[in-house]
Design an enzyme around this catalytic site. Structure first.
Site, short mmCIF file in Angstrom:
data_model
loop_
_atom_site.label_atom_id
_atom_site.label_comp_id
_atom_site.label_asym_id
_atom_site.label_seq_id
_atom_site.Cartn_x
_atom_site.Cartn_y
_atom_site.Cartn_z
N GLY A 10 0.84 -1.20 0.00
CA GLY A 10 0.00 0.00 0.00
C GLY A 10 0.87 1.23 0.00
CD GLN A 55 3.84 5.74 2.55
OE1 GLN A 55 2.82 5.18 2.17
NE2 GLN A 55 4.91 5.08 2.93
CB CYS A 57 6.35 1.87 6.77
SG CYS A 57 5.75 3.39 6.04
CG LEU A 58 7.12 1.07 0.55
CD1 LEU A 58 6.45 1.42 -0.77
CD2 LEU A 58 8.23 0.05 0.34
CG HIS A 104 0.60 0.82 7.51
ND1 HIS A 104 1.69 0.30 8.18
CD2 HIS A 104 1.11 1.70 6.61
CE1 HIS A 104 2.79 0.87 7.74
NE2 HIS A 104 2.48 1.73 6.76
CD GLU A 105 -0.64 2.38 3.14
OE1 GLU A 105 -0.26 3.57 3.04
OE2 GLU A 105 0.16 1.43 3.19
CG HIS A 134 1.26 6.38 5.93
ND1 HIS A 134 2.44 6.83 6.46
CD2 HIS A 134 1.48 5.10 5.55
CE1 HIS A 134 3.34 5.85 6.41
NE2 HIS A 134 2.78 4.79 5.88
NI NI Z 1 3.59 2.89 5.47
#
Ligand code: NI
Length: 175
Positions: free
Chosen positions: A51, A56, A99-100, A141-142, A145
């Site tokens: 995701g 991000q 997480c990226l 999670h998203e 963000h």
């Molecule tokens: Ni993330």
């Protein structure tokens, strides 16, 4: 068929101010927004993510995307605009997340097992659905963000202490 060729975007890393800022709702789906979601999809797959949220990649819009592997059914890659978690179960589950935007760190994060989500698609059509288990986790999670929250904000205080220096290293590499 769209003639647009998606491009890879830069992923912002822990410490970048845009990741701590609450994103703004999308009121109109412009061509730029459509392209952004295509670029985000390409960028997510390039980095083996499940995701990705718009902030991000430095765009402070309430948008996240999930790859096909986030779901237990065959709906495929999906775009969520203006998501709103309407209900979340008291029952939680502890599972490892990464997480990226926080490369090199994986930690166990408690998440509600079941959530009820409302969101809009790229035609601004409203959807409402109950998600359980893995899809519910990646959505939470998203969603976090979009509100400036990282999974590392939700881990135990002992683990927070443990990764504190790694996080400051990431943050200081941003300036
Ligand atoms: Ni993330």
């Amino acid at each position: 068929m769209s003639a647009y060729t998606p491009k890879r975007l830069k992923i912002y890393i822990y410490g970048a101010p845009v990741l701590r800022k609450k994103t703004a709702p999308v009121e109109k789906v412009t061509e730029a927004i459509r392209r952004l979601t295509q670029d985000m999809t390409l960028t997510m797959y390039d980095d083996d993510g499940i995701g990705l949220s718009a902030n991000q990649v430095g765009e402070s819009h309430a948008i996240f995307i999930l790859g096909a592997s986030a779901f237990e059914d065959d709906r495929g890659d999906s775009v969520f605009l203006n998501p709103e978690i309407l209900e979340m179960s008291e029952e939680t589950e502890l599972q490892e997340e990464g997480c990226l935007s926080i490369p090199g760190i994986r930690e166990n994060v408690p998440r509600s097992l079941t959530i009820r989500l409302r969101w809009q698609d790229l035609d601004l059509k409203i959807h409402e659905e109950i998600f359980t288990g893995f899809p519910a986790r990646v959505i939470q999670h998203e969603y976090d963000h979009l509100n400036g929250i990282f999974f590392t904000d939700r881990i135990s205080s002992v683990r927070k202490m443990f990764i504190k220096s790694k996080l400051s290293e990431l943050a200081s590499s941003q300036s």
